[in-house]
Design a protein around this motif. Sequence first.
Motif, short mmCIF file in Angstrom:
data_model
loop_
_atom_site.label_atom_id
_atom_site.label_comp_id
_atom_site.label_asym_id
_atom_site.label_seq_id
_atom_site.Cartn_x
_atom_site.Cartn_y
_atom_site.Cartn_z
N GLY A 1 14.37 -3.67 0.76
CA GLY A 1 14.94 -3.36 -0.54
C GLY A 1 13.95 -3.00 -1.62
N HIS A 2 12.76 -2.52 -1.25
CA HIS A 2 11.83 -2.11 -2.30
C HIS A 2 12.50 -1.06 -3.18
CE1 HIS A 2 8.54 -0.24 -4.44
NE2 HIS A 2 7.97 -1.42 -4.33
N SER A 3 12.19 -1.07 -4.46
CA SER A 3 12.91 -0.19 -5.40
C SER A 3 12.76 1.28 -5.02
CB SER A 3 12.44 -0.43 -6.83
OG SER A 3 11.40 0.41 -7.17
N GLY B 1 5.19 -5.43 -10.54
CA GLY B 1 5.34 -4.39 -11.56
C GLY B 1 4.11 -4.37 -12.44
N SER B 2 3.18 -3.44 -12.11
CA SER B 2 1.97 -3.26 -12.91
C SER B 2 1.12 -4.53 -13.05
CB SER B 2 2.31 -2.67 -14.28
OG SER B 2 2.90 -1.39 -14.13
N VAL B 3 1.06 -5.33 -11.98
CA VAL B 3 0.14 -6.47 -11.96
C VAL B 3 -1.28 -5.93 -11.78
CG1 VAL B 3 -0.55 -8.58 -10.75
CG2 VAL B 3 1.88 -8.03 -11.02
N VAL C 1 1.85 -6.41 -5.45
CA VAL C 1 1.02 -5.47 -6.22
C VAL C 1 0.95 -4.13 -5.50
CG1 VAL C 1 -1.23 -5.15 -7.31
CG2 VAL C 1 -0.40 -7.48 -6.86
N GLY C 2 1.21 -3.05 -6.25
CA GLY C 2 1.09 -1.71 -5.69
C GLY C 2 -0.26 -1.12 -6.03
N GLY C 3 -0.30 -0.34 -7.12
CA GLY C 3 -1.50 0.42 -7.49
C GLY C 3 -2.80 -0.38 -7.46
N ALA C 4 -2.78 -1.56 -8.05
CA ALA C 4 -4.02 -2.34 -8.15
C ALA C 4 -4.38 -3.06 -6.85
CB ALA C 4 -3.91 -3.35 -9.30
N TYR D 1 10.81 -10.21 -7.50
CA TYR D 1 11.49 -9.64 -8.67
C TYR D 1 10.59 -8.56 -9.26
CZ TYR D 1 13.02 -8.80 -13.38
OH TYR D 1 13.39 -8.15 -14.54
N GLU D 2 11.06 -7.31 -9.19
CA GLU D 2 10.27 -6.18 -9.69
C GLU D 2 11.15 -5.32 -10.58
OE1 GLU D 2 6.87 -5.16 -6.79
OE2 GLU D 2 8.69 -4.39 -5.87
N PRO D 3 11.06 -5.50 -11.91
CA PRO D 3 11.85 -4.64 -12.79
C PRO D 3 11.42 -3.19 -12.57
CG PRO D 3 10.29 -5.98 -14.08
CD PRO D 3 10.19 -6.43 -12.65
N TRP E 1 0.82 -1.23 0.00
CA TRP E 1 0.00 0.00 0.00
C TRP E 1 0.85 1.27 0.00
CZ3 TRP E 1 -4.43 -1.66 3.92
CH2 TRP E 1 -5.27 -2.56 3.24
N LYS E 2 2.16 1.13 0.07
CA LYS E 2 3.07 2.29 -0.02
C LYS E 2 2.60 3.42 0.92
CE LYS E 2 4.30 0.77 -4.61
NZ LYS E 2 4.85 1.07 -5.92
N MET E 3 2.72 4.68 0.48
CA MET E 3 2.34 5.79 1.36
C MET E 3 0.90 6.22 1.03
SD MET E 3 4.52 9.23 2.32
CE MET E 3 3.86 10.28 1.05
N ILE F 1 7.39 -0.73 -12.54
CA ILE F 1 6.69 -0.39 -11.30
C ILE F 1 5.93 0.92 -11.46
CG2 ILE F 1 6.95 0.22 -8.87
CD1 ILE F 1 9.30 -1.64 -8.70
N GLY F 2 4.63 0.84 -11.34
CA GLY F 2 3.79 2.04 -11.37
C GLY F 2 3.74 2.71 -12.73
N THR F 3 4.21 2.02 -13.77
CA THR F 3 4.29 2.64 -15.10
C THR F 3 3.22 2.10 -16.03
OG1 THR F 3 5.78 0.88 -15.82
CG2 THR F 3 6.79 2.90 -14.95
P1 PGA Z 1 2.76 -1.41 -9.03
O1 PGA Z 1 3.82 -1.48 -7.82
O2 PGA Z 1 1.91 -2.66 -8.93
O3 PGA Z 1 1.97 -0.15 -8.78
O4 PGA Z 1 3.55 -1.38 -10.30
C1 PGA Z 1 4.46 -2.67 -7.48
C2 PGA Z 1 5.42 -2.45 -6.32
O5 PGA Z 1 6.03 -1.38 -6.23
O6 PGA Z 1 5.58 -3.32 -5.46
#
Ligand code: PGA
Length: 250
Positions: free
Chosen positions: A95-97, A213-215, A234-237, A168-170, A9-11, A174-176
Amino acid sequence: MKKLMAANWKMYKTADEARQTADALVKAVGTLPGDREVLIFPPFTALHAAHDALGQAAGFHMGGQDVYPAEEGAFTGEIAPGMLKAAGCGWVLTGHSERRHVLGETDALVGSKTAFSLAAGLSVCLCIGEKLDEREAGALTTVIHRQLETGLADVPADVDPGRLAIAYEPVWAIGTGKVAGPAEILEAHAIVRAKLCAMFPSAGTDMPILYGGSVKPDNAAEIVGLDNVDGVLVGGASLQADSFSRIVLA
Ligand code: PGA
């Protein structure tokens, strides 16, 4: 191996918002299929609320998004493994990117957070992944090897593989909205698996490797069906219960 479906859920989300989302998620998922586990990483101030809302829901776990490698001390703004555990966390991300590339964390700091958290009794999800310029320079394998070697340098050889996941998150995905294609995911996950097996001959095959990465709900099923993909981060979704529940059940 169960598929680990993780939400970062990040910030985002106050305590109240986290409580509502976690509550709605448990309801939307219903009875979790036996081959799935859910892992939520709320911001620190929402840990208690999210933990309350997850309640006793079977197969739902919680973690912190970051940690400092000390039991306690004069480290303003940081959080200790014991504090995360007391707030209901079984897991932590290291180690999150965004921590590496926005906050400037080094491979060595990520490695010390990983080893310290495991020793303190938390399970760890270590995030790795190459930047676009590194991929374009042909450095995919070099970057993955370096991040695993330093990130796991002080992890004991007999580590319980159920307590150590690699995400593994290229960075370019991420978020793109740019998801890595199946061939790219297969290639990178095979490199990660081979390296884990070389570093941990008895545990390496059983450490979950997550893709991040954008899952989204519409690509999650294909991604979790790939070889060496043991779940997703998963971040955004993951911010809406409806969309993340569809990913969990994909
Ligand atoms: P994203 O983020 O799903 O929004 O690309 C993934 C993450 O940063 O862990």
